[in-house]
Scaffold this motif. Structure first.
Motif, PDB file in Angstrom:
ATOM      1  N   GLY A  37      60.158  77.925  23.734  1.00 47.72           N
ATOM      2  CA  GLY A  37      59.570  76.681  24.202  1.00 47.72           C
ATOM      3  C   GLY A  37      58.078  76.718  24.502  1.00 47.72           C
ATOM      4  N   PRO A  38      57.588  77.731  25.216  1.00 44.19           N
ATOM      5  CA  PRO A  38      56.176  77.718  25.586  1.00 44.19           C
ATOM      6  C   PRO A  38      55.197  77.922  24.432  1.00 44.19           C
ATOM      7  CG  PRO A  38      57.442  79.029  27.156  1.00 44.19           C
ATOM      8  CD  PRO A  38      58.345  78.739  25.997  1.00 44.19           C
ATOM      9  N   THR A  70      51.216  80.148  16.153  1.00 44.39           N
ATOM     10  CA  THR A  70      51.739  79.655  17.428  1.00 44.39           C
ATOM     11  C   THR A  70      50.691  78.854  18.190  1.00 44.39           C
ATOM     12  OG1 THR A  70      51.118  81.706  18.545  1.00 44.39           O
ATOM     13  CG2 THR A  70      53.322  81.587  17.617  1.00 44.39           C
ATOM     14  N   ASN A  79      54.564  84.856  27.975  1.00 41.42           N
ATOM     15  CA  ASN A  79      55.652  84.523  27.063  1.00 41.42           C
ATOM     16  C   ASN A  79      55.731  85.507  25.901  1.00 41.42           C
ATOM     17  OD1 ASN A  79      56.313  82.399  24.428  1.00 41.42           O
ATOM     18  ND2 ASN A  79      57.783  82.581  26.096  1.00 41.42           N
ATOM     19  N   SER A 119      65.274  78.322  14.978  1.00 38.90           N
ATOM     20  CA  SER A 119      65.853  79.578  15.466  1.00 38.90           C
ATOM     21  C   SER A 119      66.687  80.252  14.384  1.00 38.90           C
ATOM     22  CB  SER A 119      66.729  79.318  16.701  1.00 38.90           C
ATOM     23  OG  SER A 119      65.985  78.732  17.742  1.00 38.90           O
ATOM     24  N   TRP A 152      64.989  72.501  17.238  1.00 42.18           N
ATOM     25  CA  TRP A 152      64.650  73.891  17.481  1.00 42.18           C
ATOM     26  C   TRP A 152      65.721  74.860  17.002  1.00 42.18           C
ATOM     27  CZ3 TRP A 152      60.078  75.561  17.996  1.00 42.18           C
ATOM     28  CH2 TRP A 152      59.825  76.849  18.481  1.00 42.18           C
ATOM     29  N   SER A 162      65.728  80.877  23.214  1.00 41.51           N
ATOM     30  CA  SER A 162      65.618  80.992  24.675  1.00 41.51           C
ATOM     31  C   SER A 162      64.185  80.980  25.177  1.00 41.51           C
ATOM     32  CB  SER A 162      66.302  82.281  25.138  1.00 41.51           C
ATOM     33  OG  SER A 162      67.659  82.309  24.780  1.00 41.51           O
ATOM     34  N   ALA A 169      52.197  75.441  24.438  1.00 38.31           N
ATOM     35  CA  ALA A 169      52.514  74.026  24.658  1.00 38.31           C
ATOM     36  C   ALA A 169      51.731  73.416  25.815  1.00 38.31           C
ATOM     37  CB  ALA A 169      54.016  73.868  24.903  1.00 38.31           C
TER      38      ALA A 169
END
Length: 243
Positions: free
Chosen positions: A186-187, A128, A141, A46, A42, A183, A131
């Motif tokens: 993740g979702p 996107t 999110n 980023s 990740w 940060s 998850a």
């Protein structure tokens, strides 16, 4: 220096394309089979997205304002900080830039798309995916991430601290995006930008890629609506508190 609308639209188009090429290019490098960066993690993504925003900001911040994001353009217009007459042209340039940028990613990584058998990994290089398959979680999110992005971007570029050094301010935007992806990524990914998600998703639906699976249109409205609402709220909040 004042630039014509056509020049500013060209900047928005190229800037958005660069963002998608560098950002989704990093995702493709990590997630597609057989790449040099496969399983790179990740942090690599980023860094790609941080640079994908920072580089256009440094090039075009003084030309078009480097919106490269419909949520930012609409947020500014809603609060009277950008002319409504230029909103649709800006949005069109951003959407087309994201579409063309994604086409470049596919062109570069085509052999690796053919090698990849996981449809979710393929879709993830375009747009996107939540998850946990939760549209509610995805909405929160995207809203929170975009609010922080646009509120902070305004704060960085309008703050007295950077008044005489906007170049450094635009450099800081890259670190802002890199941190947001690290940060809060993740979702959902995240999108934080309707053009960055919707245009590549349309291309995903159109291309005859092997093993590509569905384009997940049931979720597609989340990374469009949530960032737009967050952009409107973020600009309104910053304007009324600090401008």
């Amino acid at each position: 220096m004042t630039y014509s609308l056509m020049t500013r639209l060209a900047a928005e188009f190229i800037g958005t394309a660069i963002m998608v090429i560098l950002g989704n290019g990093a995702v493709a490098n990590v997630d597609l089979a057989g790449t040099k960066g496969e399983h790179g993690g990740w942090i690599l993504i980023s860094l790609g997205y941080g640079a994908g925003v920072m580089i256009p900001a440094l090039i075009f911040g003084g030309i078009s304002g480097n919106h490269i994001n419909p949520a930012f353009t609409l947020g500014l217009a809603t609060s009277g900080l950008f002319p409504w007459a230029e909103v649709l042209p800006y949005l069109g340039a951003q959407m087309l830039g994201a579409f063309c940028g994604q086409a470049v990613v596919v062109l570069i990584y085509k052999p690796h798309y053919d090698m990849t058998t996981n449809p979710e990994h393929i879709l993830g290089t375009f747009s996107t995916i939540d998850a946990t398959s939760s549209r509610l979680n995805g909405f929160f999110n995207e809203f929170v991430g975009t609010f922080i992005l646009i509120f902070s971007a305004l704060g960085i570029t309008k703050a007295p601290f950077f008044k005489n050094d906007l170049g450094t301010a635009h450099l800081a935007l890259g670190f802002l995006v890199m941190t947001l992806v690290a940060s809060l990524g993740g979702p959902t990914g995240p999108a934080l930008n309707p053009a960055r998600d919707l245009s590549p998703r349309i291309l995903h639906a159109l291309l005859p890629l092997k093993n590509k699976g569905k384009s997940d249109w049931r979720y597609a409205w989340i990374p469009v609506l949530a960032p737009i609402l967050a952009g409107v709220c973020a600009v309104f909040t910053y304007k009324h508190l600090f401008m």
